[in-house]
Scaffold this motif. Sequence first.
Motif, PDB file in Angstrom:
ATOM      1  N   MET A   1       0.845  -1.173   0.000  1.00  0.00           N
ATOM      2  CA  MET A   1       0.000   0.000   0.000  1.00  0.00           C
ATOM      3  C   MET A   1       0.894   1.240   0.000  1.00  0.00           C
ATOM      4  SD  MET A   1      -3.370   1.285   1.750  1.00  0.00           S
ATOM      5  CE  MET A   1      -4.004  -0.131   0.967  1.00  0.00           C
ATOM      6  N   GLU A   2       0.510   2.205  -0.773  1.00  0.00           N
ATOM      7  CA  GLU A   2       1.256   3.452  -0.882  1.00  0.00           C
ATOM      8  C   GLU A   2       1.073   4.299   0.383  1.00  0.00           C
ATOM      9  OE1 GLU A   2       3.222   4.505  -3.442  1.00  0.00           O
ATOM     10  OE2 GLU A   2       2.923   2.516  -4.314  1.00  0.00           O
ATOM     11  N   ASN A   3       2.136   5.002   0.778  1.00  0.00           N
ATOM     12  CA  ASN A   3       2.041   5.908   1.926  1.00  0.00           C
ATOM     13  C   ASN A   3       0.969   6.962   1.719  1.00  0.00           C
ATOM     14  OD1 ASN A   3       3.736   4.891   3.837  1.00  0.00           O
ATOM     15  ND2 ASN A   3       5.315   6.421   3.573  1.00  0.00           N
ATOM     16  N   SER A   4       0.771   7.404   0.476  1.00  0.00           N
ATOM     17  CA  SER A   4      -0.226   8.443   0.217  1.00  0.00           C
ATOM     18  C   SER A   4      -1.620   7.984   0.621  1.00  0.00           C
ATOM     19  CB  SER A   4      -0.206   8.864  -1.257  1.00  0.00           C
ATOM     20  OG  SER A   4      -0.514   7.766  -2.093  1.00  0.00           O
ATOM     21  N   GLU A   5      -1.931   6.701   0.443  1.00  0.00           N
ATOM     22  CA  GLU A   5      -3.245   6.182   0.842  1.00  0.00           C
ATOM     23  C   GLU A   5      -3.362   6.121   2.365  1.00  0.00           C
ATOM     24  OE1 GLU A   5      -4.909   3.094  -2.220  1.00  0.00           O
ATOM     25  OE2 GLU A   5      -2.773   2.699  -1.864  1.00  0.00           O
ATOM     26  N   ILE A   6      -2.281   5.753   3.019  1.00  0.00           N
ATOM     27  CA  ILE A   6      -2.271   5.706   4.487  1.00  0.00           C
ATOM     28  C   ILE A   6      -2.413   7.116   5.048  1.00  0.00           C
ATOM     29  CG2 ILE A   6      -0.834   5.178   6.497  1.00  0.00           C
ATOM     30  CD1 ILE A   6       0.293   2.813   4.783  1.00  0.00           C
ATOM     31  N   ILE A   7      -1.655   8.052   4.493  1.00  0.00           N
ATOM     32  CA  ILE A   7      -1.725   9.447   4.947  1.00  0.00           C
ATOM     33  C   ILE A   7      -3.135   9.989   4.780  1.00  0.00           C
ATOM     34  CG2 ILE A   7      -0.927  11.805   4.487  1.00  0.00           C
ATOM     35  CD1 ILE A   7       1.786  10.494   3.650  1.00  0.00           C
ATOM     36  N   LYS A   8      -3.752   9.730   3.642  1.00  0.00           N
ATOM     37  CA  LYS A   8      -5.112  10.213   3.382  1.00  0.00           C
ATOM     38  C   LYS A   8      -6.104   9.621   4.388  1.00  0.00           C
ATOM     39  CE  LYS A   8      -8.627  10.512  -0.195  1.00  0.00           C
ATOM     40  NZ  LYS A   8      -9.018  10.140  -1.555  1.00  0.00           N
ATOM     41  N   ALA A   9      -5.984   8.328   4.659  1.00  0.00           N
ATOM     42  CA  ALA A   9      -6.895   7.676   5.611  1.00  0.00           C
ATOM     43  C   ALA A   9      -6.726   8.249   7.010  1.00  0.00           C
ATOM     44  CB  ALA A   9      -6.658   6.169   5.619  1.00  0.00           C
ATOM     45  N   VAL A  10      -5.483   8.383   7.463  1.00  0.00           N
ATOM     46  CA  VAL A  10      -5.233   8.915   8.806  1.00  0.00           C
ATOM     47  C   VAL A  10      -5.676  10.373   8.888  1.00  0.00           C
ATOM     48  CG1 VAL A  10      -3.408   9.491  10.472  1.00  0.00           C
ATOM     49  CG2 VAL A  10      -3.390   7.281   9.327  1.00  0.00           C
ATOM     50  N   SER A  11      -5.438  11.128   7.840  1.00  0.00           N
ATOM     51  CA  SER A  11      -5.795  12.550   7.834  1.00  0.00           C
ATOM     52  C   SER A  11      -7.303  12.774   7.843  1.00  0.00           C
ATOM     53  CB  SER A  11      -5.181  13.241   6.613  1.00  0.00           C
ATOM     54  OG  SER A  11      -3.774  13.171   6.689  1.00  0.00           O
ATOM     55  N   SER A  12      -8.057  11.816   7.307  1.00  0.00           N
ATOM     56  CA  SER A  12      -9.505  12.003   7.231  1.00  0.00           C
ATOM     57  C   SER A  12     -10.257  11.449   8.439  1.00  0.00           C
ATOM     58  CB  SER A  12     -10.053  11.363   5.951  1.00  0.00           C
ATOM     59  OG  SER A  12      -9.915   9.956   6.015  1.00  0.00           O
ATOM     60  N   SER A  13      -9.559  10.786   9.351  1.00  0.00           N
ATOM     61  CA  SER A  13     -10.213  10.190  10.528  1.00  0.00           C
ATOM     62  C   SER A  13      -9.780  10.906  11.795  1.00  0.00           C
ATOM     63  CB  SER A  13      -9.839   8.705  10.641  1.00  0.00           C
ATOM     64  OG  SER A  13     -10.329   8.003   9.537  1.00  0.00           O
ATOM     65  N   ARG A  14     -10.734  11.281  12.611  1.00  0.00           N
ATOM     66  CA  ARG A  14     -10.424  11.969  13.861  1.00  0.00           C
ATOM     67  C   ARG A  14     -10.059  11.001  14.980  1.00  0.00           C
ATOM     68  NH1 ARG A  14     -10.714  17.017  14.222  1.00  0.00           N
ATOM     69  NH2 ARG A  14     -11.120  17.163  16.436  1.00  0.00           N
ATOM     70  N   HIS A  15     -10.547   9.775  14.882  1.00  0.00           N
ATOM     71  CA  HIS A  15     -10.305   8.788  15.932  1.00  0.00           C
ATOM     72  C   HIS A  15      -9.855   7.464  15.325  1.00  0.00           C
ATOM     73  CE1 HIS A  15     -13.320  11.565  17.657  1.00  0.00           C
ATOM     74  NE2 HIS A  15     -12.503  11.501  18.684  1.00  0.00           N
ATOM     75  N   GLY A  16      -9.128   6.735  16.113  1.00  0.00           N
ATOM     76  CA  GLY A  16      -8.714   5.394  15.737  1.00  0.00           C
ATOM     77  C   GLY A  16      -8.613   4.532  16.973  1.00  0.00           C
ATOM     78  N   LEU A  17      -8.508   3.248  16.765  1.00  0.00           N
ATOM     79  CA  LEU A  17      -8.325   2.310  17.865  1.00  0.00           C
ATOM     80  C   LEU A  17      -6.908   1.760  17.771  1.00  0.00           C
ATOM     81  CD1 LEU A  17     -11.729   0.422  17.627  1.00  0.00           C
ATOM     82  CD2 LEU A  17     -11.053   2.116  19.349  1.00  0.00           C
ATOM     83  N   LEU A  18      -6.118   1.977  18.811  1.00  0.00           N
ATOM     84  CA  LEU A  18      -4.753   1.475  18.851  1.00  0.00           C
ATOM     85  C   LEU A  18      -4.740   0.216  19.712  1.00  0.00           C
ATOM     86  CD1 LEU A  18      -1.752   1.892  18.087  1.00  0.00           C
ATOM     87  CD2 LEU A  18      -1.511   3.101  20.271  1.00  0.00           C
ATOM     88  N   ALA A  19      -4.314  -0.884  19.109  1.00  0.00           N
ATOM     89  CA  ALA A  19      -4.250  -2.162  19.825  1.00  0.00           C
ATOM     90  C   ALA A  19      -2.794  -2.548  20.049  1.00  0.00           C
ATOM     91  CB  ALA A  19      -4.974  -3.246  19.038  1.00  0.00           C
ATOM     92  N   THR A  20      -2.505  -2.932  21.283  1.00  0.00           N
ATOM     93  CA  THR A  20      -1.176  -3.425  21.663  1.00  0.00           C
ATOM     94  C   THR A  20      -1.370  -4.743  22.403  1.00  0.00           C
ATOM     95  OG1 THR A  20      -1.237  -2.179  23.742  1.00  0.00           O
ATOM     96  CG2 THR A  20      -0.225  -1.084  21.832  1.00  0.00           C
ATOM     97  N   ILE A  21      -0.275  -5.407  22.702  1.00  0.00           N
ATOM     98  CA  ILE A  21      -0.336  -6.709  23.379  1.00  0.00           C
ATOM     99  C   ILE A  21       0.188  -6.569  24.809  1.00  0.00           C
ATOM    100  CG2 ILE A  21       0.401  -9.126  23.298  1.00  0.00           C
ATOM    101  CD1 ILE A  21      -1.293  -8.249  20.896  1.00  0.00           C
TER     102      ILE A  21
END
Length: 125
Positions: A1-21
């Motif tokens: 996946m291109e970084n530009s697609e990741i940047i666009k997705a992160v830039s358009s979302s105000r919230h996310g769920l971060l999962a760790t172990i």
Amino acid sequence: MENSEIIKAVSSSRHGLLATITRNGAVHTVLVNPFWEDSHNAIAVFSRRKSQKVTNLLARTAATLTLIDGSKYFAMIGDATVVDDPAIVTDCFAAFAGKYNRVPAQADDRVVIFVTVERTLGVPF
């Protein structure tokens, strides 16, 4: 996946769920405000040094950041690095403020988590 697609997705979302172990292998998931940080070419999240997610990441670097929009999701999986260098943390304030129109509350124990995406699941929206 291109970084530009990741940047666009992160830039358009105000919230996310971060999962760790956790230490015992359980998944620890928390709501975060992710943003893209150009100088590290990674997704960034602010936290506090003593938070459970930071404790988990110091033991195991695996992390997943999932963005959700209705019934669609986009999960970005990779390694995370916890950085407590005050200069780097301060530098990240501008990227956060540019996205959220506010600066995180000042705190002596503020850290930034950088997630470097290695693979993705779902479709960016």
